[in-house]
Enzyme design. Structure first.
Site, PDB file in Angstrom:
ATOM      1  N   ARG A 217       0.835  -1.006   0.037  1.00 51.21           N
ATOM      2  CA  ARG A 217       0.132  -0.037   0.021  1.00 51.21           C
ATOM      3  C   ARG A 217       0.854   1.256   0.060  1.00 51.21           C
ATOM      4  O   ARG A 217       0.436   2.264  -0.619  1.00 51.21           O
ATOM      5  CB  ARG A 217      -0.921  -0.110   1.468  1.00 51.21           C
ATOM      6  CG  ARG A 217      -2.180  -0.958   0.950  1.00 51.21           C
ATOM      7  CD  ARG A 217      -2.996  -0.766   2.165  1.00 51.21           C
ATOM      8  NE  ARG A 217      -4.298  -1.462   1.715  1.00 51.21           N
ATOM      9  CZ  ARG A 217      -5.244  -1.710   2.669  1.00 51.21           C
ATOM     10  NH1 ARG A 217      -5.111  -1.575   3.934  1.00 51.21           N
ATOM     11  NH2 ARG A 217      -6.566  -2.249   1.906  1.00 51.21           N
TER      12      ARG A 217
ATOM     13  N   LYS B  20     -17.331 -16.092   3.457  1.00 53.92           N
ATOM     14  CA  LYS B  20     -18.778 -16.244   3.726  1.00 53.92           C
ATOM     15  C   LYS B  20     -19.430 -15.657   2.537  1.00 53.92           C
ATOM     16  O   LYS B  20     -19.141 -14.582   2.159  1.00 53.92           O
ATOM     17  CB  LYS B  20     -19.138 -15.486   4.902  1.00 53.92           C
ATOM     18  CG  LYS B  20     -18.416 -16.045   6.329  1.00 53.92           C
ATOM     19  CD  LYS B  20     -19.262 -15.805   7.290  1.00 53.92           C
ATOM     20  CE  LYS B  20     -18.243 -14.808   8.513  1.00 53.92           C
ATOM     21  NZ  LYS B  20     -19.115 -13.852   9.229  1.00 53.92           N
TER      22      LYS B  20
ATOM     23  N   GLY C 160      -8.559  -7.920  -0.204  1.00 53.33           N
ATOM     24  CA  GLY C 160      -7.613  -7.949   0.599  1.00 53.33           C
ATOM     25  C   GLY C 160      -6.900  -9.207   0.558  1.00 53.33           C
ATOM     26  O   GLY C 160      -5.413  -9.336   0.408  1.00 53.33           O
TER      27      GLY C 160
ATOM     28  N   GLY D  42     -12.540  -3.679   0.876  1.00 58.97           N
ATOM     29  CA  GLY D  42     -14.107  -3.204   1.098  1.00 58.97           C
ATOM     30  C   GLY D  42     -14.514  -2.446   0.051  1.00 58.97           C
ATOM     31  O   GLY D  42     -15.656  -2.464  -0.560  1.00 58.97           O
TER      32      GLY D  42
HETATM   33  P1  ADP Z   1     -10.934 -11.059   0.161  1.00 61.03           P
HETATM   34  O1  ADP Z   1     -10.075 -10.558   1.446  1.00 61.03           O
HETATM   35  O2  ADP Z   1     -10.040 -11.490  -0.797  1.00 61.03           O
HETATM   36  O3  ADP Z   1     -12.314 -10.487  -0.113  1.00 61.03           O
HETATM   37  P2  ADP Z   1     -12.206 -12.858   1.928  1.00 61.03           P
HETATM   38  O4  ADP Z   1     -12.090 -11.839   3.282  1.00 61.03           O
HETATM   39  O5  ADP Z   1     -13.729 -13.098   1.850  1.00 61.03           O
HETATM   40  O6  ADP Z   1     -11.514 -12.569   0.760  1.00 61.03           O
HETATM   41  O7  ADP Z   1     -11.908 -14.167   2.375  1.00 61.03           O
HETATM   42  C1  ADP Z   1     -10.491 -14.779   2.660  1.00 61.03           C
HETATM   43  C2  ADP Z   1     -10.406 -15.762   3.625  1.00 61.03           C
HETATM   44  O8  ADP Z   1     -11.387 -16.893   3.407  1.00 61.03           O
HETATM   45  C3  ADP Z   1      -9.047 -16.205   3.940  1.00 61.03           C
HETATM   46  O9  ADP Z   1      -8.611 -16.079   5.285  1.00 61.03           O
HETATM   47  C4  ADP Z   1      -9.195 -18.016   3.671  1.00 61.03           C
HETATM   48  O10 ADP Z   1      -8.475 -18.678   4.373  1.00 61.03           O
HETATM   49  C5  ADP Z   1     -10.676 -18.002   3.694  1.00 61.03           C
HETATM   50  N1  ADP Z   1     -11.322 -19.338   3.167  1.00 61.03           N
HETATM   51  C6  ADP Z   1     -11.213 -19.848   1.897  1.00 61.03           C
HETATM   52  N2  ADP Z   1     -11.832 -20.842   1.631  1.00 61.03           N
HETATM   53  C7  ADP Z   1     -11.893 -21.352   2.934  1.00 61.03           C
HETATM   54  C8  ADP Z   1     -12.401 -22.634   3.246  1.00 61.03           C
HETATM   55  N3  ADP Z   1     -12.871 -23.601   2.577  1.00 61.03           N
HETATM   56  N4  ADP Z   1     -12.735 -22.958   4.570  1.00 61.03           N
HETATM   57  C9  ADP Z   1     -12.475 -21.703   5.553  1.00 61.03           C
HETATM   58  N5  ADP Z   1     -12.117 -20.717   5.136  1.00 61.03           N
HETATM   59  C10 ADP Z   1     -11.626 -20.340   3.837  1.00 61.03           C
HETATM   60 MG    MG Z   2     -10.738 -10.185   3.388  1.00 60.74          MG
END
Ligand code: ADP
Ligand code: MG
Length: 400
Positions: free
Chosen positions: A36, A202, A358, A382
Site C-alpha cells: 500500500r 462467507k 485484501g 471493501g
Molecule cells: P478477500 O479479502 O479477498 O475479499 P475474504 O476476506 O472473503 O477474501 O476471504 C478470505 C479468507 O477466506 C481467507 O482467510 C481464507 O482462509 C478463507 N477461506 C477460503 N476458503 C475457505 C474454506 N474452504 N474454509 C474456511 N475458510 C476459507
Molecule cells: Mg478479507
C-alpha cells in the site's frame, strides 16, 4: 472526477494528501507487506516533482479514537523515507493544531511530512456529520489543496476522506484514478466473455456483489468457504465445512437468477477435505457434495481447478475476489494458486484481469506473483467490493 492537473499550478502550495498506509504489521510491529505504501508513490512523486509541500493524512489499524503507540504511523514515515531516498520525509506526532502547523511550516518545496494517525481522534470516523466536519476544518487549516488517494477508504464517510474534500479545492490522486479506471473497465462495459470468480470465507459478506454480478457476468465461478452453502442449497453434504444455513434460501434464488439470466454458474465438483482446521491436517479429495461428517473442505480439488481453468480460457475480462481455499496453509493453497495461474495465462492471451479483495491480493503476493502478472491488483478490499456492487462511494462522489 477531478485530477491533480485540474488543481492548477501547485508549486509552493501546501497539498494535503489522504493516503492509505494501513499496512499489516507482525507481532513486533514491523511492516510485513508494504504494497500500500508503494501504491501511494506515484501521487507523491508527481507532487514532489511539481515542487509542492506535501502533507500526508493516513490511518493505521483501529485505535478507536485513542492515541495508542502500537498504531503510530512513525514506522510508516521511516519506510516512506526509504522508498523516496531523494526526498526529505518528516513525521509530525501531532495530527492537527498549532504544533502540527508549526511542523508543517518547516517544509521546503518538494518535501513531505506525514501526520500522526487520523484515527487517534474519534471524530475521524464519527457518524455525526457535525463532529466530523469540525475535525475536517482542523485538517483544512493544514494546507491549501486536497488530493484524495486512499482508495482503500473511499467507501467510508470519514473526515479525512469525505468531509475535508468539501472544504478545500480537491482532486483524485493517481492511485484512485488507476483503481477507478480499472474497475470501471472491468464492470461498466466489459469485453466479453466476462468471467467472475468469487471465493473467500462467507456468502453473507458478498451478497451485494453476487446479486450485482449475476446481472453482468457471463460466467460466475464459486469457490472458497462460500461454496459450501451453494452445495447445501443443491442438496449436498458438506460435513464440518464453513457454512451458513440461514443463507440457503438466498443462494437458491441466486442459482435461479443465474439460470434465468443465462449466466454459466460453475461450482466445485471436488474438494480437498481435512479432518481439522490446521496446516498439516490429514486430508483427502472427495466429491464436493459428499464431504464426510467428520471432515471440512479447505480447498477446491484438482478437477475443479481444471474446470475453472477451462471456463477462464476464452474469457476476455476476469474479475477475481476471494481465495479458493485456506491459502494461509501451504497444503491448502493449491486451488488458489491454480486460479492465479489461470489469470496469468488469460492476461498473456489478451484478457483484462482484475484482483479485488485484501486476502486475494495478499495470496497472489505470497505466491510470488506481482503487479505485472495481472492487469490490476486493487489496494482496496471493501472499497473494490462496494464498487463491484455498483454502490456510490462517498469518497469518490465528493470528488466529482
Ligand atoms: P478477500 O479479502 O479477498 O475479499 P475474504 O476476506 O472473503 O477474501 O476471504 C478470505 C479468507 O477466506 C481467507 O482467510 C481464507 O482462509 C478463507 N477461506 C477460503 N476458503 C475457505 C474454506 N474452504 N474454509 C474456511 N475458510 C476459507
Ligand atoms: Mg478479507
Amino acid at each position: 472526477m477531478r485530477t491533480i492537473s485540474d488543481l492548477g499550478p501547485i508549486e509552493g502550495k501546501k497539498v494535503i494528501v489522504r493516503s492509505d498506509f494501513n499496512v499489516p504489521l507482525d507481532e513486533n510491529g514491523a511492516i510485513t507487506d508494504d504494497g500500500r505504501i508503494r501504491a501511494a508513490l506515484p501521487t507523491l512523486e508527481k507532487l514532489i516533482s511539481a515542487n509542492a509541500k506535501i502533507i500526508i493524512l493516513a490511518h493505521l489499524g483501529r485505535p478507536k479514537g485513542e492515541r495508542k503507540s502500537e498504531f503510530s504511523l512513525e514506522i510508516v514515515s521511516k519506510k516512506l523515507a526509504q522508498l523516496l531516498p531523494n526526498t526529505s520525509v518528516s513525521f509530525s506526532p501531532e495530527t492537527i493544531g498549532e504544533q502540527a502547523i508549526e511542523n508543517i511550516n518547516k517544509l521546503n518545496n518538494g518535501e513531505i511530512i506525514l501526520m500522526e494517525n487520523v484515527r487517534f481522534d474519534k471524530r475521524e470516523t464519527s457518524k455525526d456529520d457535525i463532529q466530523r466536519n469540525e475535525l475536517a476544518k482542523e485538517y483544512a487549516r493544514l494546507g491549501d489543496l486536497f488530493v484524495s488517494d486512499g482508495f482503500g477508504v473511499v467507501h467510508r464517510k470519514q473526515a479525512s476522506v469525505y468531509d475535508i474534500a468539501k472544504l478545500l479545492p480537491s482532486a483524485a490522486g493517481e492511485l484512485i484514478f488507476k483503481e477507478v479506471s480499472a474497475l470501471e473497465k472491468a464492470t461498466k462495459n466489459p469485453e466479453r466473455p466476462f468471467a467472475v470468480i468469487l471465493g473467500g470465507s462467507k456468502v453473507s459478506d458478498k451478497l451485494g456483489v453476487i446479486s450485482a454480478l449475476l446481472e453482468k457476468a457471463d460466467k460466475l465461478l464459486i469457490c472458497g468457504g462460500m461454496s459450501y452453502t451453494f452445495t447445501l442449497a443443491m442438496g449436498g453434504e458438506v460435513g464440518k465445512s464453513l457454512q451458513e444455513p440461514d443463507q440457503i434460501e438466498t443462494v437458491k434464488k441466486y442459482i435461479e437468477t443465474a439460470k434465468k439470466n443465462g449466466v454459466e454458474l460453475v461450482l466445485p465438483s471436488d474438494t480437498v477435505a481435512a479432518f481439522d482446521f490446521s496446516p498439516d491436517s490429514e486430508s483427502k479429495i472427495v466429491p464436493s457434495s459428499e464431504i464426510p461428517n467428520d471432515m471440512e473442505g479447505l480447498d477446491i480439488g484438482p478437477a475443479t481447478a481444471q474446470s475453472f481453468a477451462e471456463a477462464l480460457k476464452d474469457a476476455k475480462t476476469i474479475v477475481w475476489n476471494g481465495p479458493a481455499g485456506v491459502f494461509e496453509f501451504d497444503k491448502f493453497s493449491t486451488g488458489t494458486k491454480a486460479i492465479a495461474k489461470a489469470l496469468i495465462l488469460a492476461k498473456k492471451n489478451g484478457a483484462f484481469t482484475v484482483i479485488g479483495g485484501g486476502d486475494s491480493a495478499s495470496a497472489v503476493r505470497k505466491f510470488g506473483y506481482g503487479e505485472n502478472d495481472f492487469s490490476h491488483i486493487s489496494t482496496g478490499g471493501g472499497a473494490s467490493l462496494e464498487f463491484l456492487e455498483g454502490k456510490t462511494l462517498p469518497g469518490l462522489e465528493v470528488l466529482n
